[in-house]
Write a protein that holds these residues in place. Structure first.
Motif, PDB file in Angstrom:
ATOM      1  N   ILE A 215       0.844  -1.196   0.000  1.00 59.25           N
ATOM      2  CA  ILE A 215       0.000   0.000   0.000  1.00 59.25           C
ATOM      3  C   ILE A 215       0.880   1.247   0.000  1.00 59.25           C
ATOM      4  CG2 ILE A 215      -1.637   1.341   1.394  1.00 59.25           C
ATOM      5  CD1 ILE A 215      -2.763  -1.440   2.308  1.00 59.25           C
TER       6      ILE A 215
ATOM      7  N   ALA B 124       2.207   1.779  -3.405  1.00 55.92           N
ATOM      8  CA  ALA B 124       1.168   2.216  -4.339  1.00 55.92           C
ATOM      9  C   ALA B 124       0.872   3.700  -4.146  1.00 55.92           C
ATOM     10  CB  ALA B 124      -0.101   1.392  -4.135  1.00 55.92           C
ATOM     11  N   GLN B 125       0.816   4.144  -2.895  1.00 59.62           N
ATOM     12  CA  GLN B 125       0.537   5.563  -2.651  1.00 59.62           C
ATOM     13  C   GLN B 125       1.733   6.425  -3.048  1.00 59.62           C
ATOM     14  OE1 GLN B 125      -2.356   5.263  -2.580  1.00 59.62           O
ATOM     15  NE2 GLN B 125      -3.393   4.765  -0.672  1.00 59.62           N
TER      16      GLN B 125
ATOM     17  N   MET C 222      -0.656  11.879   6.093  1.00 58.58           N
ATOM     18  CA  MET C 222      -0.320  10.801   5.181  1.00 58.58           C
ATOM     19  C   MET C 222      -0.619   9.419   5.754  1.00 58.58           C
ATOM     20  SD  MET C 222       0.474  11.369   2.201  1.00 58.58           S
ATOM     21  CE  MET C 222       0.665  12.820   1.196  1.00 58.58           C
TER      22      MET C 222
ATOM     23  N   PRO D  60      -4.080   7.639   3.966  1.00 57.29           N
ATOM     24  CA  PRO D  60      -3.999   6.759   2.793  1.00 57.29           C
ATOM     25  C   PRO D  60      -3.228   5.464   3.063  1.00 57.29           C
ATOM     26  CG  PRO D  60      -2.708   8.764   2.446  1.00 57.29           C
ATOM     27  CD  PRO D  60      -3.480   8.952   3.707  1.00 57.29           C
TER      28      PRO D  60
ATOM     29  N   SER E 182      -5.970   3.547   6.207  1.00 53.14           N
ATOM     30  CA  SER E 182      -7.357   3.252   5.847  1.00 53.14           C
ATOM     31  C   SER E 182      -7.476   1.998   4.958  1.00 53.14           C
ATOM     32  CB  SER E 182      -7.978   4.506   5.241  1.00 53.14           C
ATOM     33  OG  SER E 182      -8.990   4.191   4.352  1.00 53.14           O
ATOM     34  N   PRO E 183      -6.623   1.849   3.913  1.00 58.63           N
ATOM     35  CA  PRO E 183      -6.714   0.595   3.144  1.00 58.63           C
ATOM     36  C   PRO E 183      -6.300  -0.625   3.969  1.00 58.63           C
ATOM     37  CG  PRO E 183      -5.388   2.214   1.966  1.00 58.63           C
ATOM     38  CD  PRO E 183      -5.638   2.764   3.330  1.00 58.63           C
TER      39      PRO E 183
ATOM     40  N   ALA F  68      -9.271  -1.594   5.940  1.00 55.12           N
ATOM     41  CA  ALA F  68     -10.238  -2.219   5.036  1.00 55.12           C
ATOM     42  C   ALA F  68      -9.821  -3.657   4.769  1.00 55.12           C
ATOM     43  CB  ALA F  68     -10.326  -1.427   3.731  1.00 55.12           C
TER      44      ALA F  68
ATOM     45  N   ARG G  49     -11.658  -7.241   5.616  1.00 59.70           N
ATOM     46  CA  ARG G  49     -11.905  -8.223   4.565  1.00 59.70           C
ATOM     47  C   ARG G  49     -11.361  -9.591   5.002  1.00 59.70           C
ATOM     48  NH1 ARG G  49     -10.253  -4.963   0.630  1.00 59.70           N
ATOM     49  NH2 ARG G  49      -8.159  -5.748   0.903  1.00 59.70           N
TER      50      ARG G  49
END
Lengths: 304, 277, 322
Positions: free
Chosen positions: B179, B182-183, B201, B204, B207-208, B211, B215
């Motif tokens: 992540i 990716a950011q 920062m 971002p 938060s993923p 999530a 999941r």
């Protein structure tokens, strides 16, 4: 190796014979069950009470079959697996697994041990950090005697070709190996049916081929297999293909019967087998050949 | 990508005496070990502690390097405690002084001993997870907590949660790195700007990750349920816990270490005062 | 913009085997490069070097003349090279689609009006209607839509090169088609595209050049025709050729004359028609009847298939066995 999957001839080793000793989960209602292992009877299920994921779905899986369930995202095909496993219970209609209704809470453990479910994401099925512990997880939950748990664990790992890997850490396995461990974990509960919910979606082609081979070996040995997939090459290897669209059965037949219906498949935007796609392209160009899924047959038609 | 291959809390497959020990024994030894680490206030104590730790590592047949690697991500804790000691302790020769901060010879000694103690504690804890599978650890915790179950402590659940947390640690670490990259590809910088900028920062990044945790949790709980998991009741435990010779010996060794530490402490305070120096 | 690898090697740790070893390659401006190789071949590692997320253990990566060993160059290059990881939707974080897509351009320090314009353009490019999705939570969209939002987040940086690591992974055929169509359009708009894929078909149909990775090395690089003709070498490293290529050899073995090597269904169909000519259904049946035997059976089936859309759902109801 395959005969071993018949769970042996002596009654004591059969899954439907209640195990002596500490077994707390007695599998009810399964002495000599000979009907269809999975029956959906006008099943409706909704996640949010607004739109139905499956709607009036009726389908029977016959003993010993290898059935591919095909459909796009949102067709309801993944809901199917969770309904079989009593993870979801129908809003209307009934799901019966080995004759037991999933709506009856008392049947849950019997159902889950007799119709196992393999999920899409290999990572989220590895519950423990060591392969052999993970495979034993199901039988442990069934409260089987220790010897039986160990025996089943080792046997199941052998069935999926992972006998040497029992001492490995699950984290370091490839996706394909993880899926095979997951299948072994289900197999160790000695199910009559295994439902696999897109087991290859997150794997590379090599891993996918390995999983497909294992499912066919298990099917040859007598386990009923339901493979939920959107890969046509996988569906082509099944005895029977059921296409689900908008929560209902849209087509049901042999791969040849289903996949030669180019117009209907195209309308649902499903991928078609190579021979069918080539035939369609040839017909567009004015070269008539009959629709077939068999590449050998297409070669013969073109070489007339 | 095996990004989290070396991470605190991971298991290192093996078949040594230490691997085969009863998880309860190992947990108890770690508990005693922690007590010992608290008692080891000077270099003598640290030496005893280090000798015991080294013996354990050798017995576990895990390359020393692996153990180091598993502690490496926590190195910042050591650096932080060392700095804190150097700057706040004022003893012996004072080299530098500013407001509440001093650098002194005593500070260096304190820092050295304290850092070694904390480092060895991490080492010991890491050795426990390196030699114990998550499910064994869970069994051990459950067995040790069982007496408290009568007063309402959910022993099995606590143990299962610990085991799953440890199992998913490397997975989350991998995802975190992915992540972050990716950011960064979207122009994010995590090591620049003021504190507010850096704090912003985190969203971002975290938060993923949350999530993803939800999941995983959702899918894992379904996978567990579909494999007939229903808590501790009526569950076979494949790993019947049995205290063996190695467990008694290991535990005895740990007790000996504590006694040794107490004795040296008493002796030292009776004789030489202050530090090893 | 060009991407140049000069003898690049990379290892994840000092004691780890190299994930890349001595990779040299040039991706010219405007090219569509397909990258194939099985898991562990070094594809993902390669991709992460293209905008400096990873830096070579040895060797150099030069993008548009900028050496990525330099920190400032890396930041500059990230404006122009967008990298989409596998399952890019797992990096969505903001409360609304608009905020998420705006993350990149905001990081570039652009003004509000410019950011807004870019968000609109990016969403439009991935085929999502701004007015419909902008204020929705990305987590409430379907899987395929989430992926498109994630790609929009990269496109909003308005890069000139886009690198995609298996952009179709986990999607159903419909979702795959949508994403592939999007990638195709980006290339047509003039972007340099690097796409890692497991599907030989997708690569054969779209790529100008194919890069084959194996064991961290470049096994081959060339036009699809060239690469997919070296079938034996591909098999040896566990890779396949497109189905059209395989089928072409079967036709050749059966005696059909197909001089040109082809790798896509469309090209194969063209080649077959060029060789066999066209045939009506009647003509086919005549030929089949003359051939007799097995072919005769096929004629019977050929007669059926036109109206063979029986409703199989009804069959199921009947065989329910209640």
């Amino acid at each position: 190796m395959h005969m071993a999957l018949q769970y042996g001839d002596d009654a004591a080793a059969r899954p439907d014979a209640p195990t002596e000793g500490s077994a707390t989960v007695v599998r009810a209602g399964d002495e000599g069950f000979a009907g269809d292992p999975i029956v959906f009877d006008a099943v409706t299920y909704s996640y949010d009470n607004r739109t139905n994921a499956v709607e009036g779905l009726s389908i029977s899986i016959h003993p010993g079959e290898y059935v591919a369930i095909v459909g796009g995202n949102g067709s309801g095909k993944s809901t199917f697996g969770k309904l079989v496993n009593a993870l979801y219970v129908p809003d209307a209609g009934e799901v019966r697994v080995m004759g037991l209704s999933t709506s009856d809470e008392a049947n849950r453990f019997s159902i889950r041990s007799r119709a196992g479910l393999v999920f899409q994401n290999p990572d989220d099925q590895m519950i423990t950090s060591l392969v052999r512990d993970d495979v034993a997880f199901g039988p442990e939950n069934l409260g089987l005697p220790v010897d039986e748990v160990v025996g089943r664990r080792d046997w199941a790992l052998d069935q999926v070709g992972m006998a040497e890997m029992g001492g490995r850490e699950t984290y370091n396995l490839s996706g394909g190996q993880k899926q095979r461990v997951a299948i072994a974990g289900i197999l160790a509960m000695r199910p009559d049916v295994i439902v696999l919910d897109e087991p290859g979606a997150m794997l590379d082609p090599r891993g996918r081929r390995g999983i497909l081979r294992v499912t066919h070996e298990l099917n040859d040995a007598g386990v009923t297999i339901v493979l939920i997939t959107h890969f046509m090459d996988e569906a082509l290897t099944a005895d029977r293909v059921v296409v689900i669209d908008k929560g209902r059965v849209a087509m049901d037949g042999t791969p040849a019967e289903v996949f030669t219906q180019h117009e209907r498949l195209a309308a649902m935007r499903l991928e078609e087998p190579f021979a069918v796609r080539l035939t369609a392209a040839l017909r567009e160009r004015g070269l008539y050949v009959p629709y077939t899924i068999d590449e050998e047959e297409l070669v013969a038609s073109l070489c007339l | 990508m095996r990004l989290g291959a070396t991470v605190f809390g991971r298991y290192y497959a093996g078949d040594s005496v230490v691997h085969r020990m009863d998880p309860r024994a190992k947990l108890l030894i770690v508990l005693v070990y922690m007590v010992a680490a608290v008692l080891a206030v000077d270099l003598w104590g640290v030496a005893v502690l280090a000798a015991f730790t080294l013996a354990c590592v050798l017995l576990s047949r895990i390359p020393l390097r692996e153990v180091f690697d598993s502690v490496k991500p926590l190195l910042f804790i050591l650096v932080f405690t060392a700095l804190l000691n150097v700057l706040t302790v004022s003893e012996g020769t004072v080299y530098w002084h500013w407001a509440m901060l001093t650098i002194s010879s005593g500070g260096f000694w304190h820092a050295l001993v304290f850092t070694l103690r904390v480092g060895l504690m991490l080492f010991g804890a890491s050795l426990l997870t390196l030699t114990t599978t998550t499910i064994d650890l869970a069994d051990g915790i459950e067995a040790l907590l069982k007496p408290f179950a009568r007063v309402g402590l959910p022993a099995h659940e606590l143990a299962m949660m610990t085991s799953i947390a440890l199992r998913f640690l490397p997975t989350f670490l991998d995802e975190g790195v992915k992540i972050k990259r990716a950011q960064e590809s979207r122009g994010a910088t995590f090591d620049e700007g003021g504190p507010w900028q850096r704090l912003k920062m985190l969203v971002p990044l975290l938060s993923p990750l949350f999530a993803s945790a939800f999941r995983h949790a959702n899918e894992l709980s379904m996978a567990m349920e579909s494999r007939c998991y229903h808590g501790a009741e009526g569950r076979t435990s494949l790993r019947a816990l049995r205290f063996g010779r190695a467990d008694y010996v290991g535990f005895a060794m740990a007790i000996v270490m504590v006694v040794l530490l107490v004795v040296t402490r008493v002796m030292l305070s009776a004789g030489v005062t202050g530090h090893f120096a | 913009m060009s991407v140049v690898f000069q003898d690049v090697s990379y290892a994840y740790g000092a004691d780890q085997p190299p994930a890349l070893s001595h990779v040299s390659l040039t991706i010219p401006d405007g090219q569509f490069l397909g990258v194939i190789g099985h898991t562990g071949s070094g594809k993902s590692t390669l991709v992460q070097h293209m905008n400096g997320l990873l830096q070579p253990t040895s060797g150099r990566v030069i993008v548009d003349g900028l050496d990525l060993a330099d920190r400032r160059s890396r930041h500059e290059v990230r404006r122009h090279v967008g990298v989409a990881f596998q399952y890019p939707e797992y990096q969505l974080f903001a409360a609304t689609v608009r905020e998420d897509v705006a993350f990149g351009p905001t990081n570039l320090g652009l003004g509000a009006a410019e950011v807004d314009g870019r968000v609109r353009r990016a969403l439009e490019r991935v085929g999502l209607a701004y007015d419909e999705v902008a204020e929705r939570s990305p987590f409430h969209l379907s899987g395929g839509q989430q992926r498109r939002v994630a790609l929009a987040g990269i496109l909003a940086m308005e890069p000139r090169t886009i690198v995609l690591d298996e952009p179709m992974a986990g999607l159903d055929p419909r979702g795959c088609e949508d994403i592939l169509g999007l990638v195709h359009r980006l290339h047509e708009d003039g972007m340099t595209v690097v796409m890692v894929s497991h599907s030989m078909e997708d690569v054969a149909e779209n790529a100008d050049e194919v890069l084959v990775m194996s064991g961290g090395r470049v096994l081959m690089k060339g036009a699809p025709d060239e690469v997919f003709s070296r079938r034996e070498e591909l098999y040896r490293v566990g890779l396949d050729v497109p189905q059209a290529t395989r089928f072409q050899s079967r036709l050749r073995a059966a005696g059909l004359s197909l001089p040109q090597d082809v790798h896509t269904i469309e090209a194969l169909a063209d080649a077959i028609v060029a060789s066999v000519g066209t045939r009506t259904k009647e003509r086919y049946q005549e030929l089949a009847a003359r051939a007799g035997g097995v072919a005769g059976d096929r004629v019977a089936r050929a007669g059926e298939d036109a109206g063979a859309t029986k409703d199989a759902g009804a069959t199921t109801q009947g065989s329910d066995g209640r």
